[in-house]
Write an enzyme that holds these catalytic residues in place. Sequence first.
Site, PDB file in Angstrom:
ATOM      1  N   ALA A 141       4.222   6.921  11.824  1.00  0.00           N
ATOM      2  CA  ALA A 141       2.590   6.322  12.504  1.00  0.00           C
ATOM      3  C   ALA A 141       3.115   5.818  13.567  1.00  0.00           C
ATOM      4  CB  ALA A 141       2.432   4.740  11.481  1.00  0.00           C
ATOM      5  N   ARG A 213      16.088   1.411  12.225  1.00  0.00           N
ATOM      6  CA  ARG A 213      16.993   0.951  11.080  1.00  0.00           C
ATOM      7  C   ARG A 213      18.654   1.213  12.069  1.00  0.00           C
ATOM      8  NH1 ARG A 213      13.481  -2.172  10.203  1.00  0.00           N
ATOM      9  NH2 ARG A 213      12.565  -3.281   8.040  1.00  0.00           N
ATOM     10  N   GLU A 242      22.380  -6.005  11.201  1.00  0.00           N
ATOM     11  CA  GLU A 242      21.239  -6.584  10.226  1.00  0.00           C
ATOM     12  C   GLU A 242      20.672  -6.065   9.112  1.00  0.00           C
ATOM     13  OE1 GLU A 242      18.293  -7.174  13.093  1.00  0.00           O
ATOM     14  OE2 GLU A 242      18.438  -5.094  13.664  1.00  0.00           O
ATOM     15  N   HIS A 269      16.126  -7.066  18.307  1.00  0.00           N
ATOM     16  CA  HIS A 269      15.372  -6.422  17.643  1.00  0.00           C
ATOM     17  C   HIS A 269      14.058  -6.759  17.879  1.00  0.00           C
ATOM     18  CE1 HIS A 269      15.070  -5.004  13.074  1.00  0.00           C
ATOM     19  NE2 HIS A 269      13.799  -5.473  13.840  1.00  0.00           N
ATOM     20  N   GLY A 271      10.790  -5.034  18.520  1.00  0.00           N
ATOM     21  CA  GLY A 271      10.247  -3.904  18.116  1.00  0.00           C
ATOM     22  C   GLY A 271       8.597  -4.501  18.515  1.00  0.00           C
TER      23      GLY A 271
END
Length: 320
Positions: A141, A213, A242, A269, A271
């Site tokens: 996606a 990641r 993380e 982070h 996003g």
Amino acid sequence: MKVLITQRVFPETIDLLTPHAEVVIGPPSPDADALMVFMPDSLDEAFLQACPNLKIVAAALKGCDNFDVEACTRLGIWFTIVPDLLTEPTAELALALMLGLARNVLAGDRLIRSGGFQGWRPILYGTGLAGSTAGLIGFGAVGHALARMLQGFSCRVQYFDPSIDGSTPLDTVLETSDFLLPLLPLTPQTFRMLGREALSRMKRGSYLINVSRGSIVDEESVADAIESGHLAGYAADTFEMEDWARSDRPREISARLLRFTDRTLFTPHLGSAVVSARREIERAAATNILQVLRGGRPTGAINNPANPRNVSGSSRRPHS
């Protein structure tokens, strides 16, 4: 009924849940009937075994590598994710990192703030997206959304995805891309797939951007590639430190990477850090919780417990 939420959330999220349960903000607790968890959380089987009333773990995120979903299934606990609402914000941030890194936006900002800018000079020449090739490793996606956005920049897109017939071979993507973006979940197969060997096959002078990641890349190998000049730069929104499910994870971002201030660009982070998106993500996670507390199947379930716990039999464990 007790719903425990591990991070600060919007008031609307609490308002949605409070008519149906006691809502508590805090770390995961064994006495909860439902947990809403976030990226910094990690749940293993030992913790889940200690939660006799837990019926659902509702993740307000898409990736689930920090959570033992198989243990949830065996114990009759639903595990849900929010699969779609992170797609557009993550693709937008990937695009922002590509532009910010390749066009020296951060270095330019530092120059202005230092007082050293006296007018135009032939400095900080970078790479534009127009006429460049972006290579996507994984074409789910987020990959589709990013490819659509890059078309508006006249950027050629190629991708490697073994699940899609006709995708470009991985070696070709590595060797011919000006920008390389891994867009994959963290699995044993993708762990550090962009290590020393793969990085050495990348096109010299190319850029690596990671919004998936942290442990998909080997940060020390990335530092080596930047230091040698093989990589022009690295941008990341996620980091190896993380990935809490890793017992051997580093406890901080590579100090060597942080030293390359003009050839790296990092965000904490971000996003899905868009107000409207985060509000809807929380709402979706809360809705999954309410569906289970009412005795139903949650919409966002990615597992299928054979004997799910229900409201009337909250302390009953499924037979092994």
